[in-house]
Design an enzyme around this catalytic site. Structure first.
Site, PDB file in Angstrom:
ATOM      1  N   LYS A 115       0.798  -0.836  -0.301  1.00  0.00           N
ATOM      2  CA  LYS A 115      -0.068   0.326   0.204  1.00  0.00           C
ATOM      3  C   LYS A 115       0.614   1.428   0.247  1.00  0.00           C
ATOM      4  CE  LYS A 115      -4.059  -1.333   1.460  1.00  0.00           C
ATOM      5  NZ  LYS A 115      -5.217  -1.249   2.536  1.00  0.00           N
ATOM      6  N   LYS A 207      -5.553 -10.009  -6.882  1.00  0.00           N
ATOM      7  CA  LYS A 207      -6.459  -9.827  -6.308  1.00  0.00           C
ATOM      8  C   LYS A 207      -7.202  -9.115  -6.318  1.00  0.00           C
ATOM      9  CE  LYS A 207      -6.272  -7.511  -2.084  1.00  0.00           C
ATOM     10  NZ  LYS A 207      -5.842  -7.156  -0.747  1.00  0.00           N
ATOM     11  N   LYS A 210     -10.716  -3.149  -3.855  1.00  0.00           N
ATOM     12  CA  LYS A 210     -11.945  -2.118  -4.253  1.00  0.00           C
ATOM     13  C   LYS A 210     -10.496  -1.044  -4.690  1.00  0.00           C
ATOM     14  CE  LYS A 210     -13.422  -2.987   0.426  1.00  0.00           C
ATOM     15  NZ  LYS A 210     -12.717  -2.655   2.208  1.00  0.00           N
TER      16      LYS A 210
END
Ligand code: TYM
Length: 344
Positions: A115, A207, A210
């Site tokens: 992230k 994966k 969002k």
């Protein structure tokens, strides 16, 4: 070791674009666990702000996740549904855990690395400390079982390490304060079923997420039937027909993902899916998958829309859940203060 009352705790971030991975990896499983455990399902808004959230969107997204919980079948009367920021003990215990967890442990977290990306210096301190808050979420209720998708496994291991270190560091004080040794349980991850890691529809090596820039990569819980059908039709596959055996899916990530999604939605095994569709063309299987997906998701999406049209009802559910959660959290936090040596 003390025997702990069994309690399920899990959380979902209100960061928008709730998708099929969240549903199959988490929410659908939350629903199943309700018949066997006392459950607490939390909209983790404190976690959401570890990256920038527009305040108006955040409110809507908190209500969207709550609506998804309720629409999927979570019973907020029998169990507890609430948003994290309502119960200040989460942040309070997280601070204690920040002082228990070691820099080295957090430095190993792959999700932080992903992230934060290359610009680590510019990531928020909250994003780095995020797993200690997650441990606090679970342990402030002395949660014992945590249903999550595969991507949360490392964070759950860290929660166990934190619980263990707290128990060891304060062992004498825990006993002196009248608790049998071992104040916190070591929470057990529940990562089971055919869809613990739903992959992107555009790239089977990533994966479903969002934050993927491509909306075609995921099925959102807000998508209508046409959008679902289009996304599944356009999902990447390979040129081979589907195999007849599960081991034939090895190395065929996109095929494996679609079969896993079908299995999870139909509550059958991957082999059962292949018994029916093995040897056939993808186009036939995709049509069946789209129909199944629409069949399962349309009632949930419809109910979510209905609930979201009445935000005051959702807010009441969260307020009531927050009150009940707060009673439990204060009890733990008072004991933690005594154990750590604070005067209250
Ligand atoms: P979050 O909000 O990213 O995701 C919510 C849940 O959905 C699962 N999930 C998936 N499962 C299968 N396939 C996917 N592609 C997929 N993407 C997401 C996640 O594993 C998760 O179970 N840190 C957590 C939230 C959290 C939490 C907690 C969870 C905060 N405190 C305490 C458990 C206990 C998170 O960011 O989940």
């Amino acid at each position: 070791m003390t025997a702990f009352a069994q309690r399920v705790f899990s959380g979902v971030q209100p960061t928008g674009n709730l998708h099929l991975g969240n549903y199959l990896g988490a929410i659908q499983r939350f629903v199943e666990l309700q018949s066997r455990y006392d459950c607490m399902y939390c909209v983790v808004d404190l976690h959401a702000i570890t990256v920038w959230q527009d305040p108006v969107d955040l409110k809507n997204n908190i209500r969207e996740v709550t609506a998804a919980f309720l629409a999927a079948g979570i019973d907020a009367g029998r169990h507890i549904v609430f948003n994290q920021s309502r119960v200040p003990e989460h942040a309070e215990l997280a601070w204690v855990f920040n002082c228990v967890a070691r820099m080295g442990w957090l430095n190993r977290m792959t999700q932080f690395k992903e992230k934060a990306g290359k610009d680590r210096e510019n990531a928020s301190v909250g994003l780095f400390a995020y797993p200690a808050l997650m441990a606090a979420d679970i342990l402030v209720y002395r949660g014992t079982h945590v249903p999550v998708g595969d991507d949360q496994k490392q964070h759950l291991e860290l929660s166990r390490d934190i619980a263990q270190k707290f128990n060891n560091d304060f062992a004498a004080s825990i006993t002196a304060n009248g608790h049998a040794d071992g104040f916190f349980p070591l929470p057990e991850p529940l990562i089971t079923g055919p869809a613990t890691r739903v992959m992107s529809l555009r790239d089977g090596s990533r994966k479903m997420s969002k934050s993927d820039a491509s909306d075609l990569s995921r099925i959102n819980l807000s998508d209508d039937a046409d959008q679902i059908a289009t996304k599944i039709r356009k999902a990447r596959t390979d040129p081979e027909p589907l195999p007849g055996e599960v081991k034939g899916l090895e190395g065929r990530r996109e095929a494996e993902n679609l079969v896993g999604i079908y299995a999870a939605l139909a509550a059958v095994s991957a082999q059962q899916v292949l018994d029916e569709y093995g040897g056939g063309q993808f186009s036939t299987f995709k049509t069946a998958l789209a129909d199944l997906c629409i069949d399962k998701l349309a009632p949930i999406t419809g109910e979510m829309r209905r609930l979201q049209a009445d935000p005051s009802h959702i807010d009441k559910v969260l307020a009531s859940g927050g009150e009940r959660a707060g009673v439990l959290a204060r009890e733990t936090m008072n004991a933690v203060k005594d154990i750590v040596g604070f005067i209250r």
